[in-house]
Design an enzyme around this catalytic site. Structure first.
Site, PDB file in Angstrom:
ATOM      1  CB  SER A  55       9.118  -9.367   3.521  1.00 24.32           C
ATOM      2  OG  SER A  55       9.511  -8.205   4.257  1.00 24.32           O
ATOM      3  NE  ARG A  56      10.405  -2.828  -1.161  1.00 24.87           N
ATOM      4  CZ  ARG A  56       9.718  -1.730  -1.420  1.00 24.87           C
ATOM      5  NH1 ARG A  56       9.329  -0.944  -0.437  1.00 24.87           N
ATOM      6  NH2 ARG A  56       9.415  -1.396  -2.661  1.00 24.87           N
ATOM      7  CG  LEU A  91       2.432  -4.285  -1.593  1.00 25.85           C
ATOM      8  CD1 LEU A  91       3.178  -4.013  -2.910  1.00 25.85           C
ATOM      9  CD2 LEU A  91       3.414  -4.555  -0.469  1.00 25.85           C
ATOM     10  CG  HIS A 116      -2.722  -1.085  -4.310  1.00 23.02           C
ATOM     11  ND1 HIS A 116      -4.053  -0.960  -3.934  1.00 23.02           N
ATOM     12  CD2 HIS A 116      -2.089  -1.586  -3.220  1.00 23.02           C
ATOM     13  CE1 HIS A 116      -4.201  -1.362  -2.690  1.00 23.02           C
ATOM     14  NE2 HIS A 116      -3.021  -1.734  -2.232  1.00 23.02           N
ATOM     15  CE  LYS A 163     -10.506  -0.616   0.477  1.00 22.16           C
ATOM     16  NZ  LYS A 163      -9.809  -0.073   1.700  1.00 22.16           N
ATOM     17  NE  ARG A 166      -7.029   2.010   7.780  1.00 22.94           N
ATOM     18  CZ  ARG A 166      -6.574   0.913   8.402  1.00 22.94           C
ATOM     19  NH1 ARG A 166      -5.669   1.045   9.375  1.00 22.94           N
ATOM     20  NH2 ARG A 166      -7.023  -0.282   8.068  1.00 22.94           N
ATOM     21  CG  ASP A 221      -8.143   2.769   4.761  1.00 28.72           C
ATOM     22  OD1 ASP A 221      -7.153   2.149   4.331  1.00 28.72           O
ATOM     23  OD2 ASP A 221      -8.816   2.384   5.729  1.00 28.72           O
TER      24      ASP A 221
END
Length: 353
Positions: free
Chosen positions: A45-46, A83, A88, A106, A175, A187
């Site tokens: 993770s960041r 992510l 991606h 996906k 989304r 999505d």
């Protein structure tokens, strides 16, 4: 791709790192944690504290405080990327350039240009890249393909496939954000499109689409018709403002198949994580008096089936399987591009090749 059997390996399991700590990553880690074929050994993770908490929750050995650190982890064979859609391509390419195989959620990327570049890098680096539609790897999908044989339903003439749900937290949900690759088509629509590609075996020649748009600029719902060079047709619909639904109807010259094609399946309605039985039924014959026959398949987590199938092709160096999946991913991306353009212009759009 085929679903592997859960048998012990003579070789060590695939050593996998997870790039990100979103909810989907948590579900993936939970479902894959006890696989004999895949060992999740690191997460990044960041925010190092977040990565450490994630690692502790799922008994993962190493936590990294940056994505870059995960890619340089020499003890890993492969990276799983859950992510946001807009990230991606960048991180899959960076992972592959670091010599890692990549299992990517996906849709594989935002457009065909990105997808083409991702597979170019995979081939240049000699690593495997696989788009992860969990239902693709379900035993039910294998049984679905078996139902499409000519002696059962004849020649496939048309497909109708849909997927929709109500998106929550619309003010903050990724989304709903165009810059993060949001919208119903990418999505949700990528699922019915992937099912249509699986059944039809190729990309359409042209498409026509219509969408409703949210205030943020993303498509909140969309329907499209796909036209094939040989005269076949398919229709897909997707939405983020409806009750949850997921269904496909495949019509042949001599029979019909109906399925829910769920990502995760169960043998009962009391699964601890809410997984449900997924319907698959076939009618062999042209008369409406012929009853449908239920097809019962083995059940389980699509995340685990996908991870284990990926581990199997990596271990066996099965480039033929990866190239088949790559061709499907290319066709899906080309179709998504064309549908997006059609929805915006209101015109029939021919696919780029």
């Amino acid at each position: 791709m085929t679903t592997p059997h859960h048998t012990p390996l003579h070789n060590p399991p695939l050593r996998l790192g997870i790039l990100g700590c979103a909810n989907i990553a948590k579900q993936f880690a939970r479902d894959v944690s006890d696989s004999p074929l895949v060992a999740i050994q690191a997460v990044a993770s960041r925010d190092l504290t977040k990565a450490q908490a994630f690692a502790q929750s799922f008994d993962i050995a190493r936590a990294h405080g940056s994505y870059e650190a995960l890619l340089t982890d020499a003890a890993l064979d492969a990276i799983y990327i859950p992510l946001p859609n807009s990230m991606h391509a960048e991180w899959a390419i960076r992972a592959m350039q670091a010599g890692k195989h990549v299992l990517c959620e996906k849709p594989l990327a935002l457009n065909l240009t990105e997808v083409t570049r991702m597979f170019e890098v995979a081939r240049q680096q000699g690593v495997m890249l696989l788009e992860a539609y969990p239902y693709w790897f379900q035993p039910q999908t294998r049984d679905l393909l078996g139902c499409l044989s000519h002696d059962k339903i004849g020649e496939v003439r048309s497909v109708q496939a849909s997927f929709g749900f109500t998106v929550g937290n619309t003010d903050t949900n990724i989304r709903m954000k165009p810059d993060l690759g949001g919208g119903a088509l990418l999505d949700a629509g990528s699922y019915p499109l992937s099912l249509i590609r699986l059944v039809m075996g190729c990309a359409p020649e042209r498409v026509m689409a219509h969408a409703n748009w949210a205030a943020t600029g993303v498509d909140i719902s969309l329907m499209a018709t796909l036209f094939y060079a040989d005269g076949r047709r398919a229709q897909m619909s997707c939405a983020m403002d409806t009750a949850n639904h997921r269904r496909a109807i495949i019509v042949g010259s001599r029979g019909t198949v109906e399925t829910e094609y769920l990502n995760h399946t169960s043998d009962s309605h009391t699964h601890p994580w809410g997984y449900l039985p997924s319907q698959l039924r076939v009618r062999q014959g042209i008369a409406n008096s012929i009853p449908f026959e239920d097809v019962h398949s083995a059940s389980g987590s699509g995340f685990r089936f996908a991870a284990e199938a990926f581990a199997q092709v990596v271990r066996e160096g099965d480039m033929a399987a990866i190239e088949r999946a790559a061709t499907a991913s290319h066709d899906i991306a080309a179709t998504l591009d064309a549908i997006q353009t059609s929805a915006k212009t209101g015109e029939v759009v021919h696919l780029s090749r």
